[in-house]
Design a protein around this motif. Sequence first.
Motif, short mmCIF file in Angstrom:
data_model
loop_
_atom_site.label_atom_id
_atom_site.label_comp_id
_atom_site.label_asym_id
_atom_site.label_seq_id
_atom_site.Cartn_x
_atom_site.Cartn_y
_atom_site.Cartn_z
N SER A 178 0.99 -1.31 -0.17
CA SER A 178 0.15 0.19 0.02
C SER A 178 0.72 1.09 -0.04
CB SER A 178 -0.87 -0.18 1.01
OG SER A 178 -0.12 -0.27 2.18
N GLY A 179 1.87 1.19 0.88
CA GLY A 179 2.75 2.42 0.70
C GLY A 179 3.28 2.57 -0.50
N LYS A 181 2.41 1.92 -3.27
CA LYS A 181 1.38 2.28 -4.44
C LYS A 181 1.19 3.70 -4.05
CE LYS A 181 -0.88 -2.24 -5.17
NZ LYS A 181 -2.17 -3.04 -4.77
N ALA A 182 1.15 4.07 -2.88
CA ALA A 182 0.74 5.39 -2.59
C ALA A 182 1.82 6.47 -3.02
CB ALA A 182 0.34 5.46 -1.03
N ARG A 183 3.15 5.94 -2.95
CA ARG A 183 4.09 6.97 -3.27
C ARG A 183 4.40 6.85 -4.50
NH1 ARG A 183 7.94 4.40 0.56
NH2 ARG A 183 9.43 5.60 -0.35
N TYR A 306 6.60 -0.54 -8.79
CA TYR A 306 6.16 0.74 -8.29
C TYR A 306 7.43 1.37 -8.11
CZ TYR A 306 1.71 -1.41 -7.73
OH TYR A 306 0.57 -2.01 -7.87
N ASP A 308 9.67 5.79 -7.57
CA ASP A 308 9.43 7.05 -7.30
C ASP A 308 9.94 7.74 -8.99
OD1 ASP A 308 12.36 7.39 -7.37
OD2 ASP A 308 12.16 7.88 -5.21
#
Lengths: 796, 273
Positions: A178-179, A181-183, A306, A308
Amino acid sequence: MAKPAPPEQQQGTGEMTSGIGARVLRKEDARHLNGKAQFVGDIKIAGCWEAAFVRSPLAHARIRGVTKPAGFEDRVFTMEDMPDLRPIRCESTLPSYKVSDYPALATDKVRHVGECIAICIAPTRAEAEDLAEAVTVDLAPLPVLADIDTALAPGAARLHEDWDDNLFLTTRHDGDLSGAKARAAVVVERSFETARQAMNPMEGKGVLARWDHRADQLVVHTSTQVPHLIRTGLSDCLGLDQAQVRVIAPDVGGGFGYKCVLQPEELSVSWVARKTGRAIRWTEDRREHLTAGANTRQHRYKLTAYADGEGRLLGIDADIWVDIGAYSVWPFTACLEAAQAGGNLPGPYDLGAYACRTWSVATNKPGFTPYRGVARPGVCFAMELTMDAIARAVGKDPLEVRCLNLVPGAAMPYTNVTGKFYDSGDYPAAARAAADMIGAGNFAARKAAAAAEGRLIGLGYACFTEQSAHGTKVFAAWGLPLVPGYEQATVKLAPSGAVEVRSGNHSFGQGLETAIAQVACDWLKLDISRVKVTMGDTALTPYSTGAYASRGMVMAGGAVSKAAEELARRLRIHGAHLLQCAPEDTEIRGGAVWNGQASASFAEIAAAWYLHPDRLPDDVDTAGLEVTEGYKPAIDTGLFTYATHAAIVEVDPESGRTEILDYVIFEDCGRRVNPMILEGQSYGGAAQGIGSALFEETLYDSAAQPLTSTLADYILPGPAELPHFRLGHSETPSPYSRHGIKGVGEGAAIAPAGAIVNAINDALAPLGAELTRIPATPHRVLGAILEADAAREAAE
Amino acid sequence: MKPAAFEHLRPDTAEALAGLLSPEAKLIAGGQSLGPMLNLRLARPARLVGLSAIRALGEIREQDGMIVLGAAVTHARIEDGDSPVPLPPMLRHVARGIAYRAVRNRGTIGGSLAHADPAADWITALTALGARVVLRSAAGTERRVAMPGFVRGAYRTALSPDEIIAAVEIPAAMRDAIWGYDKICRKVGEFADAIGALALHPPTGHVRLVAGATGAAPLVLAEAGAELARSARHPAIPALRDALAAALPGTDPVKLRLLATSLSRAIAKVLPA
Ligand SMILES: Cc1cc2nc3c(=O)[nH]c(=O)nc-3n(C[C@H](O)[C@H](O)[C@H](O)COP(=O)(O)OP(=O)(O)OC[C@H]3O[C@@H](n4cnc5c(N)ncnc54)[C@H](O)[C@@H]3O)c2cc1C
């Protein structure tokens, strides 16, 4: 975790020509180059008959009956004749795992083309094949599970009727994404596929069995990497005490994993030899190999990565399917491949979050067998193409994105997201070194110059770690029925002063025979010509689980090292007595024990020990000059070799052909025992990796009939297709193994598909084409280009 | 992989050979195509009749404006130019690209033509050179079949059951032909995925542009050939592809592209693209 000091690295000095680190010629090469080696096919035993198999022409069928040719009932055997022969049954402790009974000869059903149905014996192979042709088999076809999708479709036929689906195993690693995906600034999604392959050792399988009445033993000469394991497997299935089975692996012409499992043919040939009292031999031919032996590498991936905005990996979500085929091999099970795939996908990267599900799917193909690199060529291909896709998505150089994510030297030792313990090394340094060697700095200019001439060239990288000599806990966690632990070896001073080394591991082209002799020379300071090595015979060597998982050098080498060290200690005691000095005042050098200017040669010490005990003190330690020692590294989790491969390719957009213009391997495998053997391992492994990348593929039709049953159809790369490999090394000794050695046998086969296809995709980028499937045949490359052309035209 | 039992005979004269031809007998020249088929038991003749002992079949000579190659002349001899009369350069080039040396040492030009593998080199190269095949029956009568007609399809030829290939005849003028030959294959020594062959001999007006490894008999592109001879211009790849697509309906686009590429490359040896 603190790094323990390696006491074993403090050794005496002395001139050294054959010890660790020396580029000695291989002991075994003289017999190979002179055609004097002895493979199973070379063994001559009076009265030996040859065997041929009746093999299934169908991929899935019920056997209604087998009829032997009249008059030859005593020369043809089916499973009905062998009620006492147990099937190969590979248990596993992993939850959800389903067991498959793998009979030596098919009983009620056949489950892949080439499965053995009957064994026929005759004085010559040709006559045995005549007999096999005369056997009639009545088969009732069943629906065929030719691929993963068919096998997993709702309502699919069952391969093993007592199962409730066609899955050997499913595994999950449920990391929290979840982290990530969020970032995430970029999300990369890709599907990848790798082809089914056959390993193609130059010598196929071969087995010659006979009953030795004097020893009251079944003696089985077989082309195997794991003689002691085969002994266990044979005695289990044949119902013989292990004392009644002797396994001898003679010269073996390549193994690659193909020969690290119990083969059904080993069982039926042994059974017939025992039953008939005749020596019986079977030699696999290339067609048998390419059909019944097409048993490895086939994976499928769905990956979501995922990252950044800088290209820093935040998380990976993966689905992995492995096309296992029909049976679980013994002892490595049907689970090893998927378990390794799931566990190794994160590779050398520092990855925050990871979730992965694997499916080991049963299909109508030969049972999956671990091949050099085990699962990692597939995961490396998937992961390294994903890294390049991320680099393209964030607009950065693929090397920079890698270096941002590789586990740095300062973080060592490092435990990764799947719990792997990376013992030592500097992964980004290897990547940069490979990039420097291949000239990454001026590649952009080179590429532009090529483009100006209308040529498409590309640069690709692939990084990996190679877990080597992983031990008890790792294999136990994979649920295997047979878990490797320690390893013993014997080192003996013979009466002549020569040294004998005996190991239950085996040398089958990878040079172990020479390399373990070098380890003995390292302690005993003599020339390698004075060392005789015996391997592969269960009657003559200490127990070893054998050669696989890049464990031979670490484990057998470690055991020889300990035994040789102890022998050296004893030689100094006896030598000191002959020299009338204290053992502490001696050193070993040039095949002798020295005190100042005085010396006692090994031959003199041996003469005293064996022939003239009167020259030694009355209270002499009777332990003798034959030492068996056991070894396991200080950690059980494996020593991690690592490397980066870099390739420059040119793609011909008109023919789809890929030419490798330059290929660089920068590797760190700890202390190098024989750099020349290491180079050979790198060339050979990379050649096989290039086979996977560009050439090799077992094709099937929808009835799971193999379409590539000769080497005219199954394309292996030859010398003309291989580049001149350029190698670079650093040496970061493992703090946890004797001499700082790490295993390296599998490594070079892991990365070529990733490096080469990344290079192809780099070259094709201007055309908008991207490949995600290997081998990248001209047909696929051209297909991708035509597809991109069509898409562009449609958009215009 | 051992062949089924057979009887092996090696006659040393053409007459003795003629007496041995029968429906159960199979000729064997170099064995480089037949050998694997025997081992796989795809061919199971009761009798094998070897050609290698018949001296006349291994001769090369020139006669009536034709270079005559005996059927049992090996690829290696052609590659080496081991011949009493000069051979057209294109022949030597093509021979060098067949398989690898061990196969070329045994494989023969007649065996290759009789086998008529659609991906083989000689059927295409000899079509471009305007060669004809000399067929001899058991009764001793000879007929000559020109190359495009000799190959009837994949593994199918104009040979009747009682005939052998005695020789191949190539117009001697082909020594001076302007030629281009391009073979696309997956690895050195493999059979072709696509072949392009072009031979031009302006003094005699000979023009042959041929696509090989089409999956069937070599394809003579008469119009495209005539056009390039007339215009002395290299045709564009799409034009070649369209000509191929028209002649080979149902061929997949990747194969068409490969065939067009090899044609274009063969032409480029003569006319810059
Ligand atoms: C590994 C390998 C790679 C190859 N690569 C290529 C390649 O790249 N390109 C290529 O063109 N070929 C290739 N070949 C095939 C090779 O060229 C063979 O030599 C050729 O196809 C057959 O010639 P042969 O003399 O060996 O014939 P054989 O195998 O002896 O015979 C082939 C057939 O022809 C018949 N036959 C032979 N001689 C005569 C005759 N005089 N009259 C009538 N019938 C006859 C036989 O009965 C048989 O049916 C390859 C072969 C191998 C094994």
